[in-house]
Design an enzyme around this catalytic site. Structure first.
Site, PDB file in Angstrom:
ATOM      1  N   GLN A 299      42.563  63.202  44.062  1.00 44.22           N
ATOM      2  CA  GLN A 299      42.043  62.957  45.406  1.00 44.22           C
ATOM      3  C   GLN A 299      42.764  61.772  46.048  1.00 44.22           C
ATOM      4  O   GLN A 299      42.631  60.645  45.569  1.00 44.22           O
ATOM      5  CB  GLN A 299      40.550  62.666  45.266  1.00 44.22           C
ATOM      6  CG  GLN A 299      39.812  62.378  46.533  1.00 44.22           C
ATOM      7  CD  GLN A 299      38.306  62.365  46.294  1.00 44.22           C
ATOM      8  OE1 GLN A 299      37.686  63.381  46.024  1.00 44.22           O
ATOM      9  NE2 GLN A 299      37.718  61.199  46.376  1.00 44.22           N
TER      10      GLN A 299
ATOM     11  N   GLU B 194      29.514  66.100  45.839  1.00 48.74           N
ATOM     12  CA  GLU B 194      29.508  65.159  44.719  1.00 48.74           C
ATOM     13  C   GLU B 194      28.084  64.669  44.462  1.00 48.74           C
ATOM     14  O   GLU B 194      27.655  64.546  43.322  1.00 48.74           O
ATOM     15  CB  GLU B 194      30.416  63.987  45.083  1.00 48.74           C
ATOM     16  CG  GLU B 194      30.507  62.950  44.002  1.00 48.74           C
ATOM     17  CD  GLU B 194      31.198  61.697  44.522  1.00 48.74           C
ATOM     18  OE1 GLU B 194      32.091  61.819  45.375  1.00 48.74           O
ATOM     19  OE2 GLU B 194      30.821  60.624  44.066  1.00 48.74           O
TER      20      GLU B 194
ATOM     21  N   SER C 140      32.466  50.939  46.437  1.00 45.26           N
ATOM     22  CA  SER C 140      32.083  49.771  45.631  1.00 45.26           C
ATOM     23  C   SER C 140      30.567  49.558  45.682  1.00 45.26           C
ATOM     24  O   SER C 140      29.879  50.043  46.589  1.00 45.26           O
ATOM     25  CB  SER C 140      32.794  48.516  46.149  1.00 45.26           C
ATOM     26  OG  SER C 140      32.207  48.122  47.367  1.00 45.26           O
TER      27      SER C 140
HETATM   28  C1  FAD Z   1      38.774  53.270  38.484  1.00 45.42           C
HETATM   29  C2  FAD Z   1      39.045  53.613  39.930  1.00 45.42           C
HETATM   30  C3  FAD Z   1      39.400  54.900  40.273  1.00 45.42           C
HETATM   31  C4  FAD Z   1      39.663  55.232  41.614  1.00 45.42           C
HETATM   32  N1  FAD Z   1      40.061  56.503  41.907  1.00 45.42           N
HETATM   33  C5  FAD Z   1      40.379  56.827  43.186  1.00 45.42           C
HETATM   34  C6  FAD Z   1      40.897  58.127  43.507  1.00 45.42           C
HETATM   35  O1  FAD Z   1      41.064  58.989  42.649  1.00 45.42           O
HETATM   36  N2  FAD Z   1      41.235  58.400  44.792  1.00 45.42           N
HETATM   37  C7  FAD Z   1      41.081  57.477  45.785  1.00 45.42           C
HETATM   38  O2  FAD Z   1      41.372  57.795  46.938  1.00 45.42           O
HETATM   39  N3  FAD Z   1      40.600  56.235  45.526  1.00 45.42           N
HETATM   40  C8  FAD Z   1      40.258  55.888  44.254  1.00 45.42           C
HETATM   41  N4  FAD Z   1      39.786  54.612  43.951  1.00 45.42           N
HETATM   42  C9  FAD Z   1      39.692  53.641  45.024  1.00 45.42           C
HETATM   43  C10 FAD Z   1      38.280  53.240  45.426  1.00 45.42           C
HETATM   44  O3  FAD Z   1      37.658  54.266  46.169  1.00 45.42           O
HETATM   45  C11 FAD Z   1      38.393  51.924  46.209  1.00 45.42           C
HETATM   46  O4  FAD Z   1      38.880  50.944  45.315  1.00 45.42           O
HETATM   47  C12 FAD Z   1      37.061  51.473  46.764  1.00 45.42           C
HETATM   48  O5  FAD Z   1      36.624  52.340  47.775  1.00 45.42           O
HETATM   49  C13 FAD Z   1      37.168  50.039  47.339  1.00 45.42           C
HETATM   50  O6  FAD Z   1      38.224  49.927  48.230  1.00 45.42           O
HETATM   51  P1  FAD Z   1      39.340  48.782  48.079  1.00 45.42           P
HETATM   52  O7  FAD Z   1      39.815  48.765  46.666  1.00 45.42           O
HETATM   53  O8  FAD Z   1      40.348  48.981  49.160  1.00 45.42           O
HETATM   54  O9  FAD Z   1      38.563  47.407  48.327  1.00 45.42           O
HETATM   55  P2  FAD Z   1      38.167  46.801  49.738  1.00 45.42           P
HETATM   56  O10 FAD Z   1      37.556  47.851  50.605  1.00 45.42           O
HETATM   57  O11 FAD Z   1      39.324  46.034  50.277  1.00 45.42           O
HETATM   58  O12 FAD Z   1      37.020  45.798  49.313  1.00 45.42           O
HETATM   59  C14 FAD Z   1      37.293  44.528  48.692  1.00 45.42           C
HETATM   60  C15 FAD Z   1      35.958  43.875  48.376  1.00 45.42           C
HETATM   61  O13 FAD Z   1      35.212  43.640  49.611  1.00 45.42           O
HETATM   62  C16 FAD Z   1      33.949  44.271  49.532  1.00 45.42           C
HETATM   63  N5  FAD Z   1      33.610  44.866  50.830  1.00 45.42           N
HETATM   64  C17 FAD Z   1      34.436  45.588  51.632  1.00 45.42           C
HETATM   65  N6  FAD Z   1      33.784  45.966  52.751  1.00 45.42           N
HETATM   66  C18 FAD Z   1      32.512  45.476  52.652  1.00 45.42           C
HETATM   67  C19 FAD Z   1      31.363  45.529  53.478  1.00 45.42           C
HETATM   68  N7  FAD Z   1      31.368  46.199  54.630  1.00 45.42           N
HETATM   69  N8  FAD Z   1      30.232  44.909  53.047  1.00 45.42           N
HETATM   70  C20 FAD Z   1      30.210  44.240  51.867  1.00 45.42           C
HETATM   71  N9  FAD Z   1      31.279  44.140  51.029  1.00 45.42           N
HETATM   72  C21 FAD Z   1      32.410  44.757  51.407  1.00 45.42           C
HETATM   73  C22 FAD Z   1      34.105  45.377  48.486  1.00 45.42           C
HETATM   74  O14 FAD Z   1      32.868  45.705  47.889  1.00 45.42           O
HETATM   75  C23 FAD Z   1      35.045  44.719  47.487  1.00 45.42           C
HETATM   76  O15 FAD Z   1      34.344  43.883  46.620  1.00 45.42           O
HETATM   77  C24 FAD Z   1      39.523  54.252  42.632  1.00 45.42           C
HETATM   78  C25 FAD Z   1      39.154  52.950  42.288  1.00 45.42           C
HETATM   79  C26 FAD Z   1      38.914  52.623  40.959  1.00 45.42           C
HETATM   80  C27 FAD Z   1      38.525  51.206  40.631  1.00 45.42           C
END
Ligand code: FAD
Length: 401
Positions: free
Chosen positions: A136, A254, A383
């Site tokens: 995905q 999901e 998250s």
């Molecule tokens: C093991 C693993 C597998 C994954 N697999 C996939 C996959 O197959 N396909 C895919 O597309 N993605 C995948 N992901 C990505 C995952 O969906 C994102 O990491 C997640 O949505 C968070 O986005 P980011 O990493 O850009 O963090 P950011 O969005 O930049 O967030 C950084 C921090 O800020 C906090 N934060 C951000 N916005 C807010 C808010 N509005 N209020 C409060 N806190 C906030 C977050 O909680 C986090 O702690 C995977 C991630 C992991 C860890």
């Protein structure tokens, strides 16, 4: 809530339990650890091989796609049978949908309900057999929690879309044959309205996959780069620029199928076994009141999690559509899983630093591996901070700060 099952449902559970126990021992061995996310399944060659064999057996036995309609190769099973399957598979710590978790759990159902017949005929059978593995491509370096900010661009050129951009954290990309990809097709529209949902061949020229090594030392997810990648227009699912709605439908499947559920009950069972093995002041840790209270608390929380699953199931049986309360299960299960893993570290003391393959590592180093991987599960699939927001705003209706 009605906790009783019909005699047919009890018979289904007994048959299923017997099948799962026998086959899991053959495929994964008797001293197996709880297996959960695709990210941890894909990073290790040996484990991946076993998970593919598990997939093959689930499919042949008819347990792989209970929630798919019969017309498209599923079992067309009722919600209670699906819940029984989830309970039993999670109890043993087995991957719910074999090697093709995303395809079986949500991508297949999305194509069944929102794709066209040509797409259904082309893609669904090989998802089921496991001949084609899916990943995905949603998140980007600047679009995770705020997914609608995604920038990967697709421009129509003749019969193709031409894609340029980058995705990140794509679990299993290195094992996958196909991908669902969210791309921006109208940069002038409001951000939720200019997105489309495409099916992309991972072997397309111009597509580069770069595995990312996680804390565990395994590469479960990847960066994926698109440099003028051509995707036929017939690979668009739903309408052009309506990809956000298609991806919401995917998320909804999901929630129904529970693909992101974690086998935390199994992890607690393994923790109890660990506490029996480890000695504190000359007696097994499991006999110490402090340890016993922690174990009991974990067991109570796991039970609450199960009851909350049943509460959602009851609502669905009464015809309600699964809603934002699904965030509770994701938040609570991944948080509990993390606390269980950290408590195991506390129990093991200095042994906690010994990883898989080290002399003296307890349970083949699984607890250290689990503790290192558990944090990722609190981030994946939205998250836990975001889940708190959803619960606060949409379930508890709290005012926005
Ligand atoms: C093991 C693993 C597998 C994954 N697999 C996939 C996959 O197959 N396909 C895919 O597309 N993605 C995948 N992901 C990505 C995952 O969906 C994102 O990491 C997640 O949505 C968070 O986005 P980011 O990493 O850009 O963090 P950011 O969005 O930049 O967030 C950084 C921090 O800020 C906090 N934060 C951000 N916005 C807010 C808010 N509005 N209020 C409060 N806190 C906030 C977050 O909680 C986090 O702690 C995977 C991630 C992991 C860890």
């Amino acid at each position: 809530m009605d906790f009783s099952y019909t005699p047919e449902q009890e018979a289904f559970r007994a048959r299923l339990r017997d099948w799962l126990e026998t086959n899991a021992s053959e495929v994964f061995g008797t001293n197996r650890e709880a297996l959960s996310s695709s990210a941890t399944l894909a990073g290790d060659d040996e484990r991946w091989h076993r998970v593919r064999e598990w997939h093959r057996r689930l499919y042949q036995a008819g347990y792989l796609a209970l929630h798919w309609p019969k017309e498209w190769g599923g079992a067309g099973a009722g919600l209670v049978e699906q819940a029984i399957y989830q309970d039993e598979a999670l109890r043993l710590g087995l991957p719910l949908y074999g090697a093709n978790q995303l395809a079986i759990d949500r991508i297949g159902p999305t194509i069944i309900f929102l794709g066209n017949d040509e797409q259904r005929r082309r893609y669904l059978p090989k998802m089921l057999t496991g001949e084609e593995i899916w990943c995905q491509g949603y998140s980007e370096p600047n679009a995770g929690s705020d997914l609608a900010s995604l920038q990967t661009r697709a421009v129509i050129d003749g019969d193709d879309f031409v894609i340029n951009g980058q995705k990140v954290w794509t679990s299993m990309a290195q094992r996958s044959d196909w991908q669902v990809l969210l791309v921006r097709t109208d940069p002038t529209a409001p951000k939720h309205r200019g997105i489309s949902y495409l099916l992309v061949d991972m072997r397309s020229p111009g597509l580069t996959i770069r595995p990312l090594v996680q804390l565990t030392g395994e590469a479960g997810f990847n960066e994926v780069f698109y440099d003028n990648v051509r995707v036929p227009r017939k690979n668009l699912v739903g309408e052009l620029n309506q990809g956000w709605q298609v991806s919401l439908a995917t998320l909804m499947y999901e929630r129904v199928s529970g693909g992101t559920r974690h086998p935390v009950e199994r992890a607690i069972y393994e923790l109890v076994e660990l506490a029996k093995k480890i000695e504190l002041n000359g007696t097994p840790a499991a006999t110490h009141p402090y340890v016993r209270q922690r174990l009991a608390q974990f067991a109570i929380e796991a039970r609450c999690l199960r009851l909350s699953r049943y509460r959602s199931l009851t609502a669905q049986l009464k015809g309600k559509v699964p809603g934002p309360e699904g965030s509770f299960g994701k938040l609570f299960a991944t948080d509990l899983n993390l606390r269980v893993a950290m408590f195991a570290q506390e129990l093991m003391g200095p042994h906690a630093s010994l990883t898989r393959g080290s002399i003296g590592a307890l349970d083949e180093g699984r607890w250290t591996h689990r503790a290192l991987g558990a944090r990722g599960l609190t981030i994946a699939a939205g998250s836990n901070e975001i889940q708190h927001n959803i619960i606060g705003e949409r379930v508890l209706k709290l005012p926005k700060g």
